[in-house]
Design a protein around this motif. Structure first.
Motif, short mmCIF file in Angstrom:
data_model
loop_
_atom_site.label_atom_id
_atom_site.label_comp_id
_atom_site.label_asym_id
_atom_site.label_seq_id
_atom_site.Cartn_x
_atom_site.Cartn_y
_atom_site.Cartn_z
N GLY A 71 0.83 -1.21 0.00
CA GLY A 71 0.00 0.00 0.00
C GLY A 71 0.85 1.26 0.00
O GLY A 71 0.57 2.23 -0.71
N VAL A 72 1.93 1.22 0.77
CA VAL A 72 2.82 2.38 0.84
C VAL A 72 3.55 2.57 -0.49
O VAL A 72 3.65 3.68 -1.01
CB VAL A 72 3.82 2.24 2.02
N PHE A 73 4.04 1.46 -1.08
CA PHE A 73 4.74 1.60 -2.36
C PHE A 73 3.80 2.11 -3.45
O PHE A 73 4.22 2.86 -4.35
CB PHE A 73 5.41 0.28 -2.79
N GLY A 216 -1.01 3.19 3.96
CA GLY A 216 -1.39 3.75 2.66
C GLY A 216 -2.88 3.67 2.38
O GLY A 216 -3.34 4.07 1.30
N ALA A 217 -3.67 3.15 3.34
CA ALA A 217 -5.12 3.02 3.12
C ALA A 217 -5.79 4.39 3.26
O ALA A 217 -5.31 5.27 3.98
CB ALA A 217 -5.72 2.04 4.12
N LEU A 218 -6.92 4.54 2.57
CA LEU A 218 -7.68 5.78 2.61
C LEU A 218 -8.65 5.73 3.80
O LEU A 218 -9.31 4.71 4.02
CB LEU A 218 -8.48 5.85 1.30
N ILE A 229 -10.19 2.17 3.51
CA ILE A 229 -10.37 1.65 2.16
C ILE A 229 -9.03 1.31 1.53
O ILE A 229 -8.10 2.12 1.53
CB ILE A 229 -11.15 2.67 1.32
N LEU A 230 -8.94 0.08 1.02
CA LEU A 230 -7.67 -0.38 0.47
C LEU A 230 -7.58 -0.27 -1.05
O LEU A 230 -6.50 -0.16 -1.60
CB LEU A 230 -7.43 -1.84 0.88
N ALA A 231 -8.76 -0.27 -1.72
CA ALA A 231 -8.73 -0.19 -3.19
C ALA A 231 -10.00 0.46 -3.70
O ALA A 231 -11.05 0.36 -3.05
CB ALA A 231 -8.58 -1.58 -3.79
#
Ligand code: BT5
Length: 240
Positions: A71-73, A216-218, A229-231
């Motif tokens: 997620g971070v990348f 990195g999640a929203l 949210i992941l995607a």
């Protein structure tokens, strides 16, 4: 040939650099890049297309990513594209639409596609419109290019700057973590603090875009509380 620690191959033409880099990796077995002058079957997420125009940038990188860092990348790659474009362009105009679409004046100038490779390796495909804006009027994005925004630069320059920015961000993340980088991602985040709709394959979630977490999640505030949210694809909720 090697560039800044990466094995490097340049192709005149290929269907998708994301596939070409997997083939190249079979011979290198190490972090590698394939760049192509022409890409005939470029793809985006969920079976979408990535349009080709002459003079634009198409490259894929293959390297190891621990699954918990994916997620971070995903965000770091968008930040590297945004920083690259900012090198040639006033930086406050370059925004990141979570997770990693890069926008100038609300129009898409760059896109990124992560795909799983062998073992812990992942492929990171980068497309940037340098010399020409493709006609993507059939889809839901508007597009632009550096040329359309009045910047005259070669695709070689864009490539050189991108590799340097990405290497730097990757090293920073490995040394000091995501926190300092997150600030720049949030500063550049499109629609932060605004009401958005996140479209996923089977549902839509509406809420205020509040933050991004350390994975990195929203993070959005919905009428049912906070959601992580992941995607998905985010859209501005049209004011009525
Ligand atoms: C992406 O997908 O934005 C990922 C694009 C990754 C492209 C690179 S090029 C090198 C490497 N090799 C590949 O085969 N792919 C990678 P997504 O978020 O799904 O966005 C796709 C949508 O963006 C399309 O449905 C169009 O609306 C729009 N689009 C397509 N081509 C575009 C372009 N050149 N510029 C701006 N928008 C475009």
């Amino acid at each position: 040939m090697r560039i800044d620690g990466w094995f490097y191959q340049y192709l005149k033409e290929t269907e998708s650099t994301n596939d070409a880099v997997l083939a190249f990796f079979k011979t290198t077995q190490a972090p590698s890049i394939v760049r192509a002058e022409k890409q005939t079957k470029g793809r985006g997420r969920l079976g979408r297309i990535w349009a080709y125009e002459e003079g634009n940038f198409f490259a894929s990188f293959i390297f190891e990513i621990k699954i918990e860092d994916l997620g971070v990348f995903s965000l770091i790659s968008g930040l590297a594209v945004a920083q690259t474009i900012s090198e040639f362009f006033p930086s406050n105009k370059v925004q990141i639409k979570w997770p990693n679409d890069v926008l100038v004046q609300e129009k898409k100038i760059g896109g990124i596609l992560f795909e799983k490779g062998p073992g812990d390796y992942w492929v990171m495909g980068i497309g940037i419109n340098v010399q020409k804006t493709p006609d993507i009027s059939q889809t839901f994005y508007e597009a632009t290019s550096l040329h359309q925004e009045g910047v005259s630069v070669t695709v070689d320059d864009v490539f050189q700057v991108f590799v340097q920015k990405f290497n730097h961000l990757k090293t920073e993340y490995e040394k000091i973590g995501f926190e300092p980088l997150k600030k720049e991602v949030l500063d550049r985040a499109y629609n932060r603090g605004k009401r958005i709709v996140v479209k996923q394959l089977k549902k839509e979630i509406e809420g205020i875009f509040e933050d991004i977490d350390d994975d990195g999640a929203l993070l959005i505030e919905t009428e049912h509380g906070k959601e992580r949210i992941l995607a998905g694809d985010i859209f501005k909720k049209e004011e009525k």
